[in-house]
Design a protein around this motif. Sequence first.
Motif, PDB file in Angstrom:
ATOM      1  N   SER A  71     -20.452 -10.245 -36.455  1.00 15.84           N
ATOM      2  CA  SER A  71     -20.840  -9.658 -35.169  1.00 15.84           C
ATOM      3  C   SER A  71     -19.969 -10.199 -34.053  1.00 15.84           C
ATOM      4  CB  SER A  71     -22.313  -9.944 -34.873  1.00 15.84           C
ATOM      5  OG  SER A  71     -22.561 -11.331 -34.792  1.00 15.84           O
ATOM      6  N   TRP A  72     -19.654 -11.478 -34.107  1.00 12.64           N
ATOM      7  CA  TRP A  72     -18.731 -12.084 -33.125  1.00 12.64           C
ATOM      8  C   TRP A  72     -17.360 -11.421 -33.193  1.00 12.64           C
ATOM      9  CZ3 TRP A  72     -14.273 -14.739 -34.578  1.00 12.64           C
ATOM     10  CH2 TRP A  72     -13.627 -15.460 -33.568  1.00 12.64           C
ATOM     11  N   ALA A  73     -16.913 -11.110 -34.434  1.00 10.93           N
ATOM     12  CA  ALA A  73     -15.616 -10.468 -34.606  1.00 10.93           C
ATOM     13  C   ALA A  73     -15.689  -8.952 -34.454  1.00 10.93           C
ATOM     14  CB  ALA A  73     -15.054 -10.819 -35.987  1.00 10.93           C
ATOM     15  N   LYS A  74     -16.904  -8.433 -34.174  1.00 12.81           N
ATOM     16  CA  LYS A  74     -17.101  -6.996 -33.988  1.00 12.81           C
ATOM     17  C   LYS A  74     -16.650  -6.185 -35.197  1.00 12.81           C
ATOM     18  CE  LYS A  74     -17.121  -7.344 -29.019  1.00 12.81           C
ATOM     19  NZ  LYS A  74     -16.666  -6.928 -27.725  1.00 12.81           N
ATOM     20  N   ILE A  75     -17.012  -6.728 -36.388  1.00 13.06           N
ATOM     21  CA  ILE A  75     -16.728  -6.030 -37.638  1.00 13.06           C
ATOM     22  C   ILE A  75     -18.030  -5.426 -38.133  1.00 13.06           C
ATOM     23  CG2 ILE A  75     -15.976  -6.273 -40.031  1.00 13.06           C
ATOM     24  CD1 ILE A  75     -14.307  -8.666 -39.152  1.00 13.06           C
ATOM     25  N   ARG A  76     -18.084  -4.120 -38.195  1.00 14.31           N
ATOM     26  CA  ARG A  76     -19.251  -3.434 -38.718  1.00 14.31           C
ATOM     27  C   ARG A  76     -18.847  -2.026 -39.115  1.00 14.31           C
ATOM     28  NH1 ARG A  76     -23.700  -4.483 -35.394  1.00 14.31           N
ATOM     29  NH2 ARG A  76     -24.764  -2.718 -36.352  1.00 14.31           N
ATOM     30  N   ASN A  77     -19.584  -1.442 -40.047  1.00 15.80           N
ATOM     31  CA  ASN A  77     -19.159  -0.165 -40.610  1.00 15.80           C
ATOM     32  C   ASN A  77     -19.764   1.037 -39.916  1.00 15.80           C
ATOM     33  OD1 ASN A  77     -21.800   0.049 -41.476  1.00 15.80           O
ATOM     34  ND2 ASN A  77     -21.342  -0.303 -43.645  1.00 15.80           N
ATOM     35  N   ASP A  78     -20.580   0.829 -38.877  1.00 17.61           N
ATOM     36  CA  ASP A  78     -21.296   1.955 -38.271  1.00 17.61           C
ATOM     37  C   ASP A  78     -20.869   2.205 -36.825  1.00 17.61           C
ATOM     38  OD1 ASP A  78     -22.335  -0.362 -37.307  1.00 17.61           O
ATOM     39  OD2 ASP A  78     -24.446   0.207 -37.576  1.00 17.61           O
ATOM     40  N   ILE A  79     -19.644   1.792 -36.475  1.00 15.11           N
ATOM     41  CA  ILE A  79     -19.161   2.036 -35.114  1.00 15.11           C
ATOM     42  C   ILE A  79     -19.057   3.536 -34.866  1.00 15.11           C
ATOM     43  CG2 ILE A  79     -17.212   1.744 -33.541  1.00 15.11           C
ATOM     44  CD1 ILE A  79     -16.627  -0.913 -34.912  1.00 15.11           C
ATOM     45  N   HIS A  80     -18.520   4.251 -35.806  1.00 17.43           N
ATOM     46  CA  HIS A  80     -18.387   5.706 -35.686  1.00 17.43           C
ATOM     47  C   HIS A  80     -19.384   6.357 -36.636  1.00 17.43           C
ATOM     48  CE1 HIS A  80     -14.818   4.913 -33.378  1.00 17.43           C
ATOM     49  NE2 HIS A  80     -14.268   4.272 -34.398  1.00 17.43           N
ATOM     50  N   ARG A  81     -20.634   6.413 -36.237  1.00 14.17           N
ATOM     51  CA  ARG A  81     -21.685   6.881 -37.129  1.00 14.17           C
ATOM     52  C   ARG A  81     -21.468   8.323 -37.572  1.00 14.17           C
ATOM     53  NH1 ARG A  81     -26.093   3.532 -37.291  1.00 14.17           N
ATOM     54  NH2 ARG A  81     -26.174   1.875 -35.730  1.00 14.17           N
ATOM     55  N   GLY A  82     -20.924   9.156 -36.703  1.00 13.10           N
ATOM     56  CA  GLY A  82     -20.766  10.562 -37.032  1.00 13.10           C
ATOM     57  C   GLY A  82     -19.739  10.812 -38.111  1.00 13.10           C
ATOM     58  N   ASN A  83     -18.819   9.883 -38.307  1.00 16.69           N
ATOM     59  CA  ASN A  83     -17.749  10.074 -39.280  1.00 16.69           C
ATOM     60  C   ASN A  83     -17.954   9.263 -40.560  1.00 16.69           C
ATOM     61  OD1 ASN A  83     -16.365  11.735 -37.480  1.00 16.69           O
ATOM     62  ND2 ASN A  83     -15.471   9.969 -36.448  1.00 16.69           N
ATOM     63  N   GLY A  84     -19.126   8.707 -40.750  1.00 14.75           N
ATOM     64  CA  GLY A  84     -19.378   7.905 -41.944  1.00 14.75           C
ATOM     65  C   GLY A  84     -18.930   6.473 -41.754  1.00 14.75           C
ATOM     66  N   PRO A  85     -19.093   5.647 -42.783  1.00 13.78           N
ATOM     67  CA  PRO A  85     -18.749   4.228 -42.671  1.00 13.78           C
ATOM     68  C   PRO A  85     -17.276   4.011 -42.365  1.00 13.78           C
ATOM     69  CG  PRO A  85     -20.035   4.653 -44.656  1.00 13.78           C
ATOM     70  CD  PRO A  85     -19.642   5.982 -44.098  1.00 13.78           C
ATOM     71  N   VAL A  86     -17.016   2.991 -41.581  1.00 10.52           N
ATOM     72  CA  VAL A  86     -15.649   2.600 -41.252  1.00 10.52           C
ATOM     73  C   VAL A  86     -15.143   1.643 -42.319  1.00 10.52           C
ATOM     74  CG1 VAL A  86     -14.224   1.389 -39.555  1.00 10.52           C
ATOM     75  CG2 VAL A  86     -16.060   2.898 -38.806  1.00 10.52           C
ATOM     76  N   ASP A  87     -13.874   1.702 -42.669  1.00  8.45           N
ATOM     77  CA  ASP A  87     -13.270   0.732 -43.574  1.00  8.45           C
ATOM     78  C   ASP A  87     -12.973  -0.537 -42.798  1.00  8.45           C
ATOM     79  OD1 ASP A  87     -11.931  -0.691 -45.487  1.00  8.45           O
ATOM     80  OD2 ASP A  87     -10.067   0.467 -45.310  1.00  8.45           O
ATOM     81  N   ASN A  88     -13.668  -1.597 -43.119  1.00 11.47           N
ATOM     82  CA  ASN A  88     -13.511  -2.874 -42.427  1.00 11.47           C
ATOM     83  C   ASN A  88     -12.614  -3.857 -43.178  1.00 11.47           C
ATOM     84  OD1 ASN A  88     -16.989  -2.480 -41.948  1.00 11.47           O
ATOM     85  ND2 ASN A  88     -15.470  -2.161 -40.331  1.00 11.47           N
TER      86      ASN A  88
END
Length: 610
Positions: A71-88
Motif C-alpha cells: 500500500s505504501w508503494a501503491k501496488i494493487r491490482n484494482d486501480i483500473h477496475r473497469g479494465n480488469g486486474p492490473v499486472d503488478n
Amino acid sequence: MSINEKASEERIHSRRKALTKILASAAAIGTLGSLTRANAAPVSAPPPAPDSASGKINGAPGIILDHASTSWAKIRNDIHRGNGPVDNYAAFQQLVADKKYLTIDTPVSINKSIELTVKNQIIEGRGNGIITPLGNMGNEFLLELKADATQIHGMVLDNPMLLKSETGGRQGGIMISANYCEVSNCYFYRMLQSVIAPAGFGAYGTKITNNWFLECLGAGTGMRDLHSKLGEDRGDAVTIWGSGTIMTGNHAYCKAGEDARLAFHAEGLPGARKHLRDFDHKDIIMANNMAKGSFRRHFAMENINGGVSIGNISMGGATWWGEAYIQCKNINVKNTIRYSNSPDILNGNAWRPIKAAIAVVNFNEGVNIDSTVLIAKGTKAYGFAIATQTGDHDVTLSGSMINEGARTNTALLLNQPKSFRINNLDTQGFSRAAQITTNKNVTIISNNCYHQLNGTGKGMEVVKGSGGTIAINGDTYNGATTAFKLPNVDNLSIQNTRVSEAERFAELSGIKQSLLVTNNMATADRSMPLVYSNGSAPDISWCVEGNIGIRSNFSYTSAQLSAINSALNQRSKHAGKNVSVDNNAVYVALGNAPESPWLNLATQKVVKPA
C-alpha cells in the motif's frame, strides 16, 4: 545513583541521541517527514509514473528503514477496475528486491513469477493482502524463494481462475530453491502445487507450519479417462525434496471432483547416496497435519532415511492410500487414518493401485508403523497392503484396524515381505486377518494380536507361493471359518494361540522343513480339527502337542519310525518322546540317539531304527 543505574541511563541517552540523528537526517531529505510529526501532512511526492513504466513503483517515497508495504508503494491490482486486474509484476519485483521486510496489504496480480533473492527476507500478509496469477500463469509459481532464510508469514495466495497444466511447468504458490526457508500461517486457495521444494536444488532446513491448503487442484483425469496416467507428477499441497524438513500443523483439503496426487509428501534427494553431504541424510518430521478429500494419498514419504510421521489425521477421501512409505529406511509412524473411498472412484486407474488405508511400496527397511485405521461404510479396501512387490520389505506393524466397509475386506495384504512383524495389532470386522503371498525368503512373525473377524473368511491364509517362515505366538482369532490356512511353507510355528467361533483350527499341507503346533487352545462346544490334507505328516521335524480342544490327524508312518535317517530319528528325537504311528499306536523313544529303539506302550513291541 548506583553504577548499574548510571550505566543504564547512559545507554538510554545514547539510543535516543542516535535515533534523533536518524530522524533529523531523514526529515532533511524529505523521506520521513510524516514520521517526525504524527499529525503532519505527508511530504508531497512526484506525480505517479504511467502504468507502462517498467520497473517503477508508482508514487512510492524513498526507503523507510528497509521496511515497506504494497500500500505504501501503491501496488494493487484494482486501480483500473473497469479494465480488469492490473499486472503488478514489475513494481512488485522491484519492491521485493529493495526491501528486506515487506508487508503485502493490498491485492496484487502478476503475470510472471516473483523471485525473492534477498537473504533473511521476511514477507508477511496483512489486511487486504492477496497475490493472484493472471491468465498466462498456468504453468508458473507465484513466488520463487531463491535466497537462504526467507520467511513467508500470513500470506494469502489464490488461483481464482483455476489455472493448471497437465504437462510442462506447474501452476503453484511457492517454490523453494534455498535453505532454511519458512512458510507459516498462510492460506493457499485453488492451487495445483501449493508449496514445493524441487529435487533440482534439494532444500535443507525447510519449515512448513500452520498453513491452510484449501480447494487443492489435481492434474489427473479422474473418471473422465481411466486409461490416462496423468496426475502422478503434480497436484500436491506440499512436496519437499530435500532434508531437515519440518511439516507441522497444516490443513490440506482437495477441491470436490478433483484428482490430485498428494496432500503432504517428503522425498529424499535422488543422488544423495552417491554424493552424500552432511545434511543429505533425508531426515523429515511430518507431524500433526490434517488432510481430506480426493488426493491419491494423504501422507507419503519416499526415499527418506530417518523420519517420523506422527499425529497426522487422514480425514477421509484418499483415493489410493491414507499414508504410504516408499523406499524408506528408519521411519517411525503413528497416525490416524479414516479411509472412505467408494469403489466407484477410479482415479488413477491406469496405475492399477491396490487400495488400502496404509501402503508400503517398492522396498523399505526399518519402518515401524503403529497407526489406527477405520475403513468407513461403503468402502472396499485393505487396512494395510504391500502395494507393490519390487524389492524387500522390512516392516513392523502395530495399532488397530476397524472395518465398517465391505464384509469381504481383508485387514492385511502381505505380498512377499522379507521380514514382517505384527505386534499387538487389534483388528475388528474384517473377513480375513491376513492374505499372504510367500516365497522362500519370506519371514512373517505375529505376536499377541487380536482379530475379531466377521465369520466369512479364513483368519490367516497363504493364497499363493511356496516357502518361507511363519511364526504365530499368543494371538487370538475369533469368528474365522478356519483360523489358519497355511500350505506349502518351509517352517511354521503356531503357539499359545486361542481360537473361538471357528469351524477348524487349521488346514495345513506341504510343510517342507519344520512344524510346531503347541500349547494352543480352541474354545467351542466340540473340539476343532487341525487337518493335514496330505494325510500322514511328511518326513520333517514336527511337534503337535499340548493343545486343548484341538484334534489332529498328524501321525508318523511305520517307515518313518524304523528309518534311522528319517527326520523323526535325526532331528526330533528325545528320550520319552511319544508319537502316534499309523493313527493307531503310540510309541515312546528310549533314548536320544537316532539308533535308540522305540517302545509300543500297548504291545511292548520294540522297533530299532536301522
